[in-house]
Structures are given as C-alpha cells and as structure tokens.
Design an enzyme around this catalytic site. Structure first.
Site, PDB file in Angstrom:
ATOM      1  CE  LYS A   1      81.398 -12.282  52.840  1.00 26.12           C
ATOM      2  NZ  LYS A   1      81.752 -11.400  51.957  1.00 26.12           N
TER       3      LYS A   1
ATOM      4  CG  ASP B   1      83.315  -8.515  53.379  1.00 25.47           C
ATOM      5  OD1 ASP B   1      84.253  -7.797  53.685  1.00 25.47           O
ATOM      6  OD2 ASP B   1      83.376  -9.509  52.543  1.00 25.47           O
TER       7      ASP B   1
ATOM      8  CE  LYS C   1      87.200  -7.533  51.585  1.00 27.56           C
ATOM      9  NZ  LYS C   1      85.764  -7.983  51.105  1.00 27.56           N
TER      10      LYS C   1
ATOM     11  CG  ASP D   1      88.781   7.744  53.072  1.00 31.43           C
ATOM     12  OD1 ASP D   1      89.505   8.807  53.176  1.00 31.43           O
ATOM     13  OD2 ASP D   1      87.535   7.879  52.525  1.00 31.43           O
TER      14      ASP D   1
ATOM     15  CB  THR E   1      92.818 -14.673  48.856  1.00 33.41           C
ATOM     16  OG1 THR E   1      91.410 -14.085  48.577  1.00 33.41           O
ATOM     17  CG2 THR E   1      93.138 -15.005  49.984  1.00 33.41           C
TER      18      THR E   1
ATOM     19  NE  ARG F   1      81.136 -18.682  44.650  1.00 31.88           N
ATOM     20  CZ  ARG F   1      82.257 -18.412  43.907  1.00 31.88           C
ATOM     21  NH1 ARG F   1      82.315 -18.330  42.664  1.00 31.88           N
ATOM     22  NH2 ARG F   1      83.274 -18.186  44.612  1.00 31.88           N
TER      23      ARG F   1
HETATM   24  O1  C5P Z   1      81.070 -18.320  47.370  1.00 34.81           O
HETATM   25  P1  C5P Z   1      82.364 -18.420  48.183  1.00 34.81           P
HETATM   26  O2  C5P Z   1      82.343 -19.480  49.235  1.00 34.81           O
HETATM   27  O3  C5P Z   1      83.618 -18.505  47.215  1.00 34.81           O
HETATM   28  O4  C5P Z   1      82.284 -17.050  48.979  1.00 34.81           O
HETATM   29  C1  C5P Z   1      83.260 -16.500  49.684  1.00 34.81           C
HETATM   30  C2  C5P Z   1      82.973 -15.360  50.237  1.00 34.81           C
HETATM   31  O5  C5P Z   1      83.944 -14.604  51.029  1.00 34.81           O
HETATM   32  C3  C5P Z   1      82.766 -14.092  48.993  1.00 34.81           C
HETATM   33  O6  C5P Z   1      81.815 -13.027  49.493  1.00 34.81           O
HETATM   34  C4  C5P Z   1      83.971 -13.496  48.905  1.00 34.81           C
HETATM   35  O7  C5P Z   1      83.932 -11.906  48.363  1.00 34.81           O
HETATM   36  C5  C5P Z   1      84.782 -13.548  50.311  1.00 34.81           C
HETATM   37  N1  C5P Z   1      86.087 -13.439  50.126  1.00 34.81           N
HETATM   38  C6  C5P Z   1      86.729 -14.226  49.594  1.00 34.81           C
HETATM   39  N2  C5P Z   1      88.366 -14.003  49.834  1.00 34.81           N
HETATM   40  C7  C5P Z   1      88.689 -13.073  50.492  1.00 34.81           C
HETATM   41  C8  C5P Z   1      88.165 -12.236  51.099  1.00 34.81           C
HETATM   42  C9  C5P Z   1      86.627 -12.198  51.030  1.00 34.81           C
HETATM   43  O8  C5P Z   1      86.494 -15.232  48.990  1.00 34.81           O
HETATM   44  N3  C5P Z   1      89.923 -12.941  50.572  1.00 34.81           N
END
Ligand code: C5P
Length: 237
Positions: free
Chosen positions: A33, A60, A62, A65, A120, A212
């Site tokens: 992603k 990603d 999003k 517009d 979220t 992460r």
């Molecule tokens: O590091 P981590 O596993 O928390 O990363 C989750 C990824 O998913 C990040 O790129 C974050 O921006 C994205 N994301 C999220 N929650 C959402 C939408 C996207 O954590 N509702």
C-alpha cells in the site's frame, strides 16, 4: 472468488527507504500500500518502480471531490497500472460512479475500487456533533457501504471488527479491506480497535493492511510470513 492477501502499508517518507525495505524480500512479492505521504513526495515514478519489481499496489489516496474531477483523476491513476485504489463514500453515489467510469481502461479492465466509510479516527460523538450525522456510527458505516455497493464499487475499507456487519449488509462477495491488525503478542501503537490476522480472517476480511507490525519488526520478512500464515491459514499463498 476473491484473492485474500496481506497488504503491507509502506508508510515511508521516501523512495529510498521504501525500496530498501522491499529489497529485504528475496522470495515473495508482497502486495504493498502506498499512501499520500510517499505519493506526494515521490509521485508516479515510485509507483512505476514498485510495479516494475512485480508487486501489486494499493494506492491509498482517498479521493473526494466533485464527480467530474474525481473521474479525470481516476483516469490518470488507472494508467499507472495499479491494482487497487479508493475514494471517500461521503462523496456520494454519483461521485463513486464517476470514479468507476474514470478508472475503467479502454480495454474494459480496471483496478479494484473501494471506499472509505467513516475513518476509524472519527468517533461517533464527533460524527454526530461536528458532521451533524444523526445516526450511530455503525448505521452510518452500513449505509455508506450500501451506497458503495449501489455505485458498483468492489468493497470498503473498514475495521476488521466491522467486516461481518458490512458482509451481512452487502453480501459475502463485497470486499472488506481492513487495517488495525496486530499480532496477539504485539504492540498496538496508536491503533485502538485491533484484532489478529487469524481473527480478521474468521470475521471475514478479504485483505488485511498491516504496517508497523511488519515494517518496524526486527525481521520484517519473518513478520510478513507469520502474518500470511496466520491470515491465510492452510490455504497458503
Ligand atoms: O502501522 P499500522 O499497521 O497501524 O498501519 C495501518 C495502515 O492503515 C496505515 O497506513 C494507516 O494509515 C492505514 N489506515 C488505518 N485505519 C484506517 C484507514 C487506514 O490504520 N481506518
């Protein structure tokens, strides 16, 4: 039939860091992603380079517009040969329909298109008080997911804990792409509503987006393999 997979959130600031990370993977070609930070810093060339290396890409960005602007932007993105991209369902059914049209290539193929329902990071309280949406957050998510399906898109981004609710409302074939995944023995960091890869699968996630727990692991390749094994179970890859 959907192809369930683990998508690695490559939340790096530069092309150099991203490619150094992907160089760690000698055997597999993970689905990656690319988010706003990397795309705005490095643009189309980093997308083309990751694609050239054989990875599938979820871009990603999003989009949200007026319909015509989104349609034209999507036409540009589809020429990048990405595999998945997204819009905000709040842009309306018409905007999502235009997005789909823009994304569809002359030969009829197109990347998967999914929609963000409510981020979220948006609490029910803020949604009601600031956005003046007079509903529960779950009712809003289900309504936006139904709008997304009506517009002809492939699915939504949601919490794995919401995936069952979305499938019940929109059907098993409607994709759920779910961030917020952590190993049972892992650090949650800033994510609040998390679940494990195995549980995400049981609930009905089609794609889990994991950042992460893989990118910050001592051994990212081992962490990725563990994630795939837990999420795909006996199906393997
Ligand atoms: O590091 P981590 O596993 O928390 O990363 C989750 C990824 O998913 C990040 O790129 C974050 O921006 C994205 N994301 C999220 N929650 C959402 C939408 C996207 O954590 N509702």
């Amino acid at each position: 039939m959907t192809n369930k997979d683990v998508i690695i959130a490559c939340d790096f600031a530069s092309a150099g860091q991203t490619l150094a990370f992907l160089d760690l993977f000698k055997e597999e070609k993970p689905f990656v992603k690319i988010g706003m930070e990397l795309f705005y810093a490095e643009g189309a060339p980093i997308v083309r380079e990751i694609k050239r290396r054989g990875h599938k890409i979820f871009l990603d960005l999003k989009l949200h517009d007026i319909p015509n602007t989104v349609k034209k932007a999507m036409a540009v993105l589809s020429r990048l040969d990405i595999d998945m991209c997204n819009v905000h369902a709040a842009g309306t059914i018409e905007m999502m329909r235009y997005a789909l049209e823009g994304l569809t290539r002359p030969d009829g193929t197109r990347p998967l298109l999914i929609a963000v329902t409510q981020l979220t990071s948006t609490s029910e309280e803020r949604m009601q008080n600031e956005l003046l949406i007079d509903a529960t957050i779950n009712d809003c998510i289900v309504k936006y997911a139904r709008n997304t399906r009506e517009a002809g898109l492939d699915g939504v981004v949601c919490s794995p804990l919401e995936a069952r609710m979305v499938k019940d409302a929109c059907g098993e074939g409607f994709l759920t792409v779910t961030p917020g995944v952590r190993f049972a023995d892992g650090d949650k960091a800033d994510q609040v509503r998390v679940t494990t890869p195995a549980r995400a699968r049981e609930i009905g996630s089609d794609y889990i987006v994991v950042g992460r727990p893989i990118t910050a692991a001592d051994d990212p390749v081992a962490a990725y393999r563990r994630c795939v094994a837990e999420f795909l179970g006996n199906e393997g890859r």
